[in-house]
Scaffold this motif. Structure first.
Motif, mmCIF file in Angstrom:
data_model
loop_
_atom_site.group_PDB
_atom_site.id
_atom_site.type_symbol
_atom_site.label_atom_id
_atom_site.label_comp_id
_atom_site.label_asym_id
_atom_site.label_seq_id
_atom_site.Cartn_x
_atom_site.Cartn_y
_atom_site.Cartn_z
ATOM 1 N N ILE A 123 11.804 9.146 11.565
ATOM 2 C CA ILE A 123 12.918 8.203 11.422
ATOM 3 C C ILE A 123 12.771 7.298 10.204
ATOM 4 C CG2 ILE A 123 11.862 6.406 12.861
ATOM 5 C CD1 ILE A 123 14.656 5.896 14.044
ATOM 6 N N ASN A 124 11.543 7.033 9.779
ATOM 7 C CA ASN A 124 11.285 6.157 8.635
ATOM 8 C C ASN A 124 11.457 6.965 7.342
ATOM 9 O OD1 ASN A 124 9.634 4.960 6.452
ATOM 10 N ND2 ASN A 124 9.105 3.432 7.987
ATOM 11 N N GLN A 125 12.436 6.586 6.516
ATOM 12 C CA GLN A 125 12.750 7.382 5.332
ATOM 13 C C GLN A 125 11.594 7.425 4.335
ATOM 14 O OE1 GLN A 125 16.461 6.697 3.401
ATOM 15 N NE2 GLN A 125 17.674 7.035 5.249
ATOM 16 N N ARG A 126 10.912 6.301 4.167
ATOM 17 C CA ARG A 126 9.768 6.283 3.246
ATOM 18 C C ARG A 126 8.673 7.237 3.739
ATOM 19 N NH1 ARG A 126 7.878 2.324 -0.064
ATOM 20 N NH2 ARG A 126 10.064 2.173 -0.629
ATOM 21 N N ALA A 127 8.389 7.186 5.028
ATOM 22 C CA ALA A 127 7.379 8.078 5.591
ATOM 23 C C ALA A 127 7.812 9.534 5.483
ATOM 24 C CB ALA A 127 7.114 7.718 7.050
ATOM 25 N N TRP A 128 9.098 9.791 5.738
ATOM 26 C CA TRP A 128 9.613 11.158 5.614
ATOM 27 C C TRP A 128 9.393 11.704 4.207
ATOM 28 C CZ3 TRP A 128 13.588 12.655 2.299
ATOM 29 C CH2 TRP A 128 14.053 13.972 2.447
ATOM 30 N N ALA A 129 9.715 10.884 3.190
ATOM 31 C CA ALA A 129 9.561 11.309 1.796
ATOM 32 C C ALA A 129 8.099 11.589 1.470
ATOM 33 C CB ALA A 129 10.130 10.245 0.863
ATOM 34 N N VAL A 187 0.836 -1.199 0.000
ATOM 35 C CA VAL A 187 0.000 0.000 0.000
ATOM 36 C C VAL A 187 0.873 1.253 0.000
ATOM 37 C CG1 VAL A 187 -1.668 1.330 1.353
ATOM 38 C CG2 VAL A 187 -1.951 -1.132 1.119
ATOM 39 N N ILE A 188 1.895 1.269 0.872
ATOM 40 C CA ILE A 188 2.764 2.444 0.955
ATOM 41 C C ILE A 188 3.500 2.674 -0.359
ATOM 42 C CG2 ILE A 188 4.796 3.405 2.111
ATOM 43 C CD1 ILE A 188 2.255 3.566 3.761
ATOM 44 N N ASP A 189 3.956 1.585 -1.006
ATOM 45 C CA ASP A 189 4.617 1.728 -2.315
ATOM 46 C C ASP A 189 3.655 2.285 -3.352
ATOM 47 O OD1 ASP A 189 7.012 0.812 -1.401
ATOM 48 O OD2 ASP A 189 6.729 -1.257 -2.066
ATOM 49 N N SER A 190 2.404 1.841 -3.307
ATOM 50 C CA SER A 190 1.403 2.343 -4.249
ATOM 51 C C SER A 190 1.176 3.834 -4.053
ATOM 52 C CB SER A 190 0.082 1.584 -4.063
ATOM 53 O OG SER A 190 0.240 0.211 -4.304
ATOM 54 N N VAL A 191 1.082 4.233 -2.789
ATOM 55 C CA VAL A 191 0.890 5.659 -2.497
ATOM 56 C C VAL A 191 2.096 6.455 -2.978
ATOM 57 C CG1 VAL A 191 0.643 7.360 -0.640
ATOM 58 C CG2 VAL A 191 -0.616 5.207 -0.533
ATOM 59 N N GLN A 192 3.308 5.932 -2.732
ATOM 60 C CA GLN A 192 4.527 6.620 -3.170
ATOM 61 C C GLN A 192 4.503 6.838 -4.678
ATOM 62 O OE1 GLN A 192 7.374 6.939 -0.785
ATOM 63 N NE2 GLN A 192 8.114 8.448 -2.242
ATOM 64 N N THR A 193 4.095 5.820 -5.426
ATOM 65 C CA THR A 193 4.062 5.900 -6.876
ATOM 66 C C THR A 193 3.065 6.965 -7.343
ATOM 67 O OG1 THR A 193 4.615 3.547 -7.023
ATOM 68 C CG2 THR A 193 3.658 4.572 -8.979
ATOM 69 N N ILE A 194 1.849 6.914 -6.793
ATOM 70 C CA ILE A 194 0.799 7.845 -7.216
ATOM 71 C C ILE A 194 1.147 9.280 -6.844
ATOM 72 C CG2 ILE A 194 -1.617 8.489 -6.876
ATOM 73 C CD1 ILE A 194 -2.167 5.460 -6.397
ATOM 74 N N VAL A 195 1.609 9.485 -5.615
ATOM 75 C CA VAL A 195 1.903 10.842 -5.148
ATOM 76 C C VAL A 195 3.081 11.435 -5.920
ATOM 77 C CG1 VAL A 195 2.653 12.212 -3.162
ATOM 78 C CG2 VAL A 195 0.945 10.439 -2.858
#
Length: 634
Positions: A191-197, A22-30
């Motif tokens: 601290i979570n790099q994916r969340a930070w991005a 789910v997080i990867d999908s959100v990263q892609t769309i955003v």
């Protein structure tokens, strides 16, 4: 504008084809959406025409490489986005056709900035509902964010979130500032790099590229410092990870910023470390709202010492109990702990407890959320200092019991569901005024159960039998089914031994079991799931058992249960349960009469059951089928 169907299509397509999270999908769309959004600010960032979705789509082939190249160039033009597209390798996992469809669909959106913001927020909400446990630590529900920010009542200044996750709280603070026409600078660390991005991209859509969002560990490497001191903020709201073990314990104990002066931290949970970090980050007149579990408010040991010192410093302004199951994927109850370094004169020395456990709506599959009317009601109670029966109450710091900050400790509901009686209304004042009331600790001696370890082997002929939860059924101990054990560490074994007439009470789990130890042979122990009470000679054990099993006894016990995942009864709470103690002879007479009546009822029930069976057999005789079977037991 409703976006759910569109978002559902995007997410399903990405997850089904590339099998990404789910997080990867959100990263892609955003990431793709950010390119389109920045086209609205081309002049501001001096973006050339080739850094656009239209330019990418004109090429057609090798779209993944072209998207990565464009994102890298955007980072060079927009300093705020430096490093946020490091996860652009996800595009290579999509087919050219899927990526083309995604790019062209987002390119077709003719949104205003406000519409983009709504679309992105809808995406994060939708993803949060899908992510379940995966998203709990990163996503704070929108209603909780709005409530916390409104409690802060910001009037301009600097806002900080030291566990910013996906920046939902920072965005909520930004929205509040916009609606109330005040200037609020935003600071956060994650601290979570994916969340930070993702958090940075989310802030982009809120037009807050002036926000200061740092990467790193807030506890060991706080990002916002001035010299050898932490930077101070006017307002703080944090939803930090619950129960996280402290790995850099010695470093924190020798903290160069002197954050932990209110007590030694426990190694097993960083909750208090985050709370004290927030407190140290507040200005002299600052206020903080922290999302905490029940355990943070009542656990003993080092955490209790810290709470005691916070109470002594009069830093706790309010504790607000919210409904359970607000966090996606977690059924735990959360609370808002409000710290205030500048309490108003009328609130000094007091804490406002608010029980909002029943303020919620429900969506599909039992998902709970705070409705607008729930948020408005809680905000009004807090800001106006309203005291409402069973809902809100000011409690003097001196009246706090055993540094327990759970709201239900001071705001008891008078209506409980008690089996088998159904819903029952209680009258606490009447209970206090019962004749001859004594605390349970004055009429019996307490002892704990033994914690059976893996070294203690269950054997057929072990010298000790142990009563476990499953060995107590319908108020009786099933003596004949007790398992035997070899206890390796038996230095204090005598303190766990039961005697005939002891009353045992289960102290872990939702249901409370109560039994009187019957006559027995050999040494029997109770497990750690029980507390034993050895009544004094003037107390009949069955009288005590019957009282504790009564609706009022169950109310007194259930109302003292605490716990986040597993409810427990503390011995100190149990010791203070009020018991109406009648003269011993009267107790015995009451119990004898009761037991005789119960035996009479049981005999009548057996007789009625026999009559029911005989009636059925007569029916089968008339139907002509009685000769086809024989009862093997009479």
């Amino acid at each position: 504008m409703v976006y759910e169907r569109e978002l559902s299509h995007f997410m399903d397509q990405l997850r089904s084809e590339a099998n990404i999270s789910v997080i990867d999908s959100v990263q892609t769309i955003v990431s793709i959406a950010s390119v389109k959004f920045l086209e609205l600010d081309k002049e501001r960032y001096s973006l050339p025409d080739e850094l656009s979705l239209g330019a990418i789509l004109k090429e057609g082939a090798f779209l993944a490489e072209k998207v990565k190249a464009v994102l890298n160039e955007i980072e060079a033009h927009v300093p705020f986005l430096k490093g946020v597209y490091e996860f652009s390798d996800l595009f290579g996992r999509l087919s050219n056709n899927t990526l083309y469809h995604l790019l062209s669909r987002i390119h077709s959106f003719a949104f205003t900035k406000e519409q983009w913001k709504q679309w992105i927020e809808s995406l994060f909400v939708y993803a949060g509902n899908m992510a379940g446990v995966e998203g709990v630590e990163l996503i704070t529900p929108a209603g909780v964010n709005e409530l916390g920010i409104r409690l802060l009542n910001m009037e301009g200044g600097e806002f900080y979130d030291g566990a910013s996750g996906l920046s939902g709280t920072l965005c909520a603070a930004s929205e509040y500032a916009r609606r109330h026409h005040c200037e609020v600078a935003l600071y956060g660390q994650e601290i979570n790099q994916r969340a930070w991005a993702l958090g940075k991209l989310r802030l982009l859509f809120h037009d807050r590229t002036d926000a200061h969002l740092a990467k790193g560990d807030t506890l060991t490497e706080p990002a916002f410092v001035e010299g050898n001191k932490l930077k101070k903020f006017d307002y703080i709201m944090m939803n930090f990870p619950f129960g996280m073990r402290i790995n850099s314990y010695e470093q924190l104990m020798n903290d160069r910023y002197d954050r932990f002066v209110y007590g030694r931290l426990p190694r097993t949970s960083a909750d208090m470390a985050f709370i004290l970090h927030a407190l140290s980050s507040l200005k002299e007149n600052g206020k903080a709202v922290l999302v905490v579990t029940n355990g943070t408010l009542f656990r003993g040991g080092l955490e209790a010492v810290i709470r005691e010192h916070l109470l002594a410093a009069d830093l706790i302004e309010s504790v607000i109990a919210l409904p359970s199951s607000l966090l996606d994927g977690a059924a735990i109850q959360i609370n808002l702990l409000v710290l205030n370094k500048n309490k108003s004169a009328e609130r000094e020395g007091n804490i406002l407890f608010i029980n909002a456990e029943n303020y919620y709506g429900e969506r599909r599959r039992g998902r709970r959320y705070l409705r607008q009317e729930d948020i408005d009601r809680i905000v009004a109670i807090y800001h106006e200092g309203l005291e409402i029966d069973e809902v809100s109450k000011f409690v003097s710091v001196r009246e706090i019991e055993e540094v327990n900050l759970l709201s239900n400790r001071y705001l008891q509901s008078s209506e409980w569901t008690i089996e088998p009686y159904g819903k029952v209304k209680f009258y606490p004042d009447h209970i206090k005024n019962l004749p001859c009331v004594q605390p349970l600790k004055r009429i019996g001696t307490f002892y704990r159960g033994i914690n059976i370890s893996s070294k203690d082997a269950e054997t057929e002929n072990g010298p000790y039998k142990v009563i476990k939860l499953s060995d107590v059924q319908n108020g009786e101990v099933l003596i004949d089914q007790l398992a035997s054990y070899e206890i390796t560490n038996n230095a204090k074994i005598e303190s766990y031994l039961v005697q005939e007439g002891d009353v045992i009470i289960s102290v872990r789990g939702a249901g409370i079991k109560i039994a009187v130890i019957p006559p027995h042979e050999g040494d029997i122990l109770i497990s750690h799931n029980f507390i034993g009470i050895r009544p004094h000679r003037h107390v009949d054990p069955f009288y005590l058992k019957v009282f504790l099993e009564s609706p009022v006894g169950q109310y007194l016990l259930l109302s003292k249960q605490v716990g986040t995942n597993v409810t427990i009864l503390n011995m100190k709470d149990l010791e203070n349960i009020p018991i109406p103690v009648r003269p011993f002879e009267e107790q015995k007479e009451i119990i004898m009469s009761y037991l005789e009546e119960q035996k009479h009822i049981q005999d009548m029930m057996k007789q009625l059951e026999k009559q029911r069976l005989e009636s059925s057999l007569k029916l089968y005789e008339k139907m002509g089928i009685r000769s086809t079977f024989t009862l093997m037991q009479s």
